[in-house]
Design an enzyme around this catalytic site. Structure first.
Site, PDB file in Angstrom:
ATOM      1  N   LYS A  25       0.739  -1.398   0.064  1.00 42.87           N
ATOM      2  CA  LYS A  25       0.026   0.168   0.426  1.00 42.87           C
ATOM      3  C   LYS A  25       0.840   1.427  -0.271  1.00 42.87           C
ATOM      4  CE  LYS A  25      -1.544   0.978   3.892  1.00 42.87           C
ATOM      5  NZ  LYS A  25      -3.015   0.988   5.342  1.00 42.87           N
TER       6      LYS A  25
ATOM      7  N   CYS B 117      -0.114  14.890  -6.496  1.00 46.50           N
ATOM      8  CA  CYS B 117      -0.627  14.633  -7.383  1.00 46.50           C
ATOM      9  C   CYS B 117      -1.462  12.966  -6.777  1.00 46.50           C
ATOM     10  CB  CYS B 117       0.939  12.655  -8.731  1.00 46.50           C
ATOM     11  SG  CYS B 117       0.199  12.286  -9.353  1.00 46.50           S
TER      12      CYS B 117
HETATM   13  S1  FES Z   1      -2.369  14.215 -10.525  1.00 45.75           S
HETATM   14 FE1  FES Z   1      -1.165  13.128 -11.196  1.00 45.75          FE
HETATM   15  S2  FES Z   1       0.130  14.755 -12.415  1.00 45.75           S
HETATM   16 FE2  FES Z   1      -1.239  15.838 -11.228  1.00 45.75          FE
END
Ligand code: FES
Ligand code: FES
Lengths: 91, 91
Positions: free
Chosen positions: B38, B54
């Protein structure tokens, strides 16, 4: 340094043209703000704050994690998990 | 309040047993720490910090966003985007 995110409408062909989706790459978000073109969340942390943020798009308390990622991983063989962010320690 | 994340090995059947994957729900992470069970990231923000994280598992600078989500969205019709977190303002 990280280039500022292009907020404007970048020519889609230019952006996607050279992009090779990975094998099995498909839609990830089936639940959250589906009428939005791009779901971006802004959060502010105070000193002493610690928050657990969802990165699987399945939480019932999005943008915060509620543990659903564990069930998703078990059901799909994935290994996704949350982002834990802490603010500076309280003086 | 958010229940602490169960770090131990919770009985998989118990966890996944009652879980109905959504239509089209599949693996999201094809790139990041694939040998980990995980993937959880811990981050600390200082006063005045602002970071873009991200949530699409495709960034080349994971856990930070590098804009690849736009290409993913164009190629798949998805609408995922980053989490932007700011620490407290600098005094
Ligand atoms: S949310 Fe993954 S590169 Fe921008
Ligand atoms: S519920 Fe989505 S990462 Fe935990």
């Amino acid at each position: 340094a990280f280039a500022p995110i292009a907020q404007g409408n970048v020519n889609t062909a230019l952006r996607a043209g050279d992009y090779e989706p990975m094998e099995g790459e498909g839609k990830m978000n089936m639940k959250i703000d589906l009428d939005s073109k791009k779901v971006v969340n802004m959060e502010e942390l105070a000193a002493g704050d610690k928050k657990v943020y969802c990165r699987c798009w399945l939480s019932g308390t999005f943008p915060l994690c509620d543990g659903t990622h564990a069930k998703h991983n078990d059901a799909t063989g994935d290994n996704v998990g949350p982002l834990i962010v802490s603010g500076p320690k309280k003086e």
